[in-house]
Scaffold this motif. Sequence first.
Motif, PDB file in Angstrom:
ATOM      1  N   GLN A  44       3.749   7.792   0.979  1.00  0.00           N
ATOM      2  CA  GLN A  44       4.670   6.968   1.769  1.00  0.00           C
ATOM      3  C   GLN A  44       4.344   5.499   1.559  1.00  0.00           C
ATOM      4  O   GLN A  44       3.226   5.121   1.234  1.00  0.00           O
ATOM      5  CB  GLN A  44       4.561   7.306   3.259  1.00  0.00           C
ATOM      6  CG  GLN A  44       4.927   8.731   3.623  1.00  0.00           C
ATOM      7  CD  GLN A  44       6.414   8.959   3.622  1.00  0.00           C
ATOM      8  OE1 GLN A  44       7.174   8.221   4.244  1.00  0.00           O
ATOM      9  NE2 GLN A  44       6.852   9.991   2.915  1.00  0.00           N
ATOM     10  N   VAL A  45       5.344   4.655   1.762  1.00  0.00           N
ATOM     11  CA  VAL A  45       5.152   3.212   1.756  1.00  0.00           C
ATOM     12  C   VAL A  45       5.882   2.649   2.967  1.00  0.00           C
ATOM     13  O   VAL A  45       6.978   3.112   3.319  1.00  0.00           O
ATOM     14  CB  VAL A  45       5.673   2.580   0.441  1.00  0.00           C
ATOM     15  CG1 VAL A  45       7.148   2.864   0.241  1.00  0.00           C
ATOM     16  CG2 VAL A  45       5.414   1.079   0.430  1.00  0.00           C
ATOM     17  N   ASP A  52       8.565   3.893   7.345  1.00  0.00           N
ATOM     18  CA  ASP A  52       7.917   4.630   6.259  1.00  0.00           C
ATOM     19  C   ASP A  52       8.958   5.358   5.423  1.00  0.00           C
ATOM     20  O   ASP A  52       9.798   6.087   5.958  1.00  0.00           O
ATOM     21  CB  ASP A  52       6.914   5.643   6.825  1.00  0.00           C
ATOM     22  CG  ASP A  52       5.709   4.969   7.459  1.00  0.00           C
ATOM     23  OD1 ASP A  52       5.355   3.870   7.006  1.00  0.00           O
ATOM     24  OD2 ASP A  52       5.137   5.534   8.409  1.00  0.00           O
ATOM     25  N   ASP A 107       0.837  -1.193   0.000  1.00  0.00           N
ATOM     26  CA  ASP A 107       0.000   0.000   0.000  1.00  0.00           C
ATOM     27  C   ASP A 107       0.876   1.249   0.000  1.00  0.00           C
ATOM     28  O   ASP A 107       1.830   1.347   0.788  1.00  0.00           O
ATOM     29  CB  ASP A 107      -0.906   0.026   1.232  1.00  0.00           C
ATOM     30  CG  ASP A 107      -1.974  -1.049   1.184  1.00  0.00           C
ATOM     31  OD1 ASP A 107      -2.368  -1.420   0.056  1.00  0.00           O
ATOM     32  OD2 ASP A 107      -2.394  -1.513   2.258  1.00  0.00           O
ATOM     33  N   GLN A 108       0.580   2.169  -0.905  1.00  0.00           N
ATOM     34  CA  GLN A 108       1.269   3.442  -0.949  1.00  0.00           C
ATOM     35  C   GLN A 108       0.232   4.534  -0.706  1.00  0.00           C
ATOM     36  O   GLN A 108      -0.597   4.827  -1.569  1.00  0.00           O
ATOM     37  CB  GLN A 108       1.958   3.646  -2.296  1.00  0.00           C
ATOM     38  CG  GLN A 108       2.989   2.557  -2.601  1.00  0.00           C
ATOM     39  CD  GLN A 108       3.886   2.932  -3.763  1.00  0.00           C
ATOM     40  OE1 GLN A 108       4.318   4.072  -3.891  1.00  0.00           O
ATOM     41  NE2 GLN A 108       4.190   1.954  -4.605  1.00  0.00           N
ATOM     42  N   THR A 109       0.267   5.091   0.494  1.00  0.00           N
ATOM     43  CA  THR A 109      -0.706   6.105   0.873  1.00  0.00           C
ATOM     44  C   THR A 109       0.013   7.343   1.376  1.00  0.00           C
ATOM     45  O   THR A 109       1.037   7.254   2.052  1.00  0.00           O
ATOM     46  CB  THR A 109      -1.635   5.580   1.985  1.00  0.00           C
ATOM     47  OG1 THR A 109      -0.851   5.169   3.112  1.00  0.00           O
ATOM     48  CG2 THR A 109      -2.461   4.395   1.501  1.00  0.00           C
ATOM     49  N   GLY A 110      -0.557   8.482   1.022  1.00  0.00           N
ATOM     50  CA  GLY A 110       0.016   9.740   1.490  1.00  0.00           C
ATOM     51  C   GLY A 110       1.437   9.961   1.029  1.00  0.00           C
ATOM     52  O   GLY A 110       2.215  10.630   1.723  1.00  0.00           O
TER      53      GLY A 110
END
Length: 517
Positions: free
Chosen positions: A456-457, A464, A451-454
Amino acid sequence: MNQSVSTAQVVVAGAGPAGLMLACELRLGGIDVLVAERRSAGTAGESRAPGINARSVEMFAQRGLADKFRSLGKSLPGVLFSGLPMAPHEIDPGWPAALILPQHQTERILAERATELGVRFLWSTSVVDLRQDDDGVEVLVEGPSGNTTVRARYLVGCDGGRSTVRKICGIPFPGDDPVSCWVVGDVRLDSPPSGGGVFGRNERVGTYQVSRAEPGWFRLSMMRATPPADRRAPVTLDELRETMIDGIGTDYGLREARWMSRFSDGCRQADEYRSGRVFLAGDAAHTHSPIGGQGLNLGIQDAVNLGWKLAAVLRGAPAELLGTYHRERHPIGAAVLQLAKAQTALIKPGSQNDALRGVIAGLLAVPEVCLRLSGILSGLDLRYPLGESHPLVGRRMPNIALAEGDGPADVFGLLRDARPLLIDFGAVGLVVPAGRETDRIRRIAAQLELDQTGGQVHLPVFGDVPAFDAVFVRPDGYVAWAHPAGERVDTDALAEAMSPWTGTDRTALGAAAAVLG
């Protein structure tokens, strides 16, 4: 000795873990390798260095060997600092595990793999002299049938702390002389400690260990309260017995040993890991106390760093690539020596050391300290100076899951043939340079199963990091280029990042770019 054996592209002196791993890496690069080992074929069943840290396990996984190691070894999710436990996996569930496996098993697995790959061996054979010129090295070896000269392009000394290769080359080996001495051995006990072993500490010998190594065999490690008159004299069963009784009041019915040795708190490191066409790796380049289990791992990782570079140069890459071996590995070796000194000091007896151990144990309970030291001791926190463009650059590429055209995959599986790896996770405008050496680059388009959110991963060990949509990974598993997600790829920047590791001119890489897929 077979007198027809007179040439090889690379001669490796020594068939310990470092020499065997190096030979395997060179063969994956298509190089003709000859290993000269003073011992006879097969090993004596010695536990010696049984600790395989998490990064070495990962390197074995990168070459498809980890399952064999895991099937024979004992998983060790925790990390020890001078015997003080840390549990990074409790803080970060994705933390890779280390292994405990007697060294003879490690050597057997690597020797079998080397044989499968076509490595040639000269057993009961030692390097006794060498002479270099502009084109190669003449290596004089002495074996059962006398002396033979082997002509090679390069020679690598993996022949231990008393390295003949290092001495012939005159490479300085400065460091600290030993002060204290320990005995170590694989022993049979008629009245072993309950529970399968004991790991204790007292005011006479400091921290000591008597623990089960393999069925029927126990691993003994104990400081001698009084150093021996001759540190180089062979260890005897009587010396082991006297040391145990003197140190802990019992020998647990000691009756047999298959291996006995000494180690000290001395440490040394070669000034240079290279002299012309001769390189040093493993204990030939650095020696220190085995407390902390760093020596075997340092040697394995030396070998993986050097092997692909040497193979690339022999295939036509610029010789300047070989200069990166010393520049990358010497600072790592120096840092490990300092860490070994600190850990060795903490196992010694004395009320001041007892107090210091208590302070350190308290600090290790702090999550940030635990993760930091665990990363160093596990070899996972290493970062080569390859640039600051992204936090991944210079660090190990974690074994993340991928979805590509052929189905599920992972990064380590794609590194098994020791080729550079360029992965496109959907980068905008990514082009893959093509040219003289880049036919060896494995190039794939894949979906990142994270998942890559915001922006960041989350990656185990790393935490992060900024999201990325393409990476270029060297054959040793270290990231040489990572592209921030969402930005258009600069072909020139990619060519510049790939050029030092592929041996292809930067301009040619850019001019010969070809669209992926």
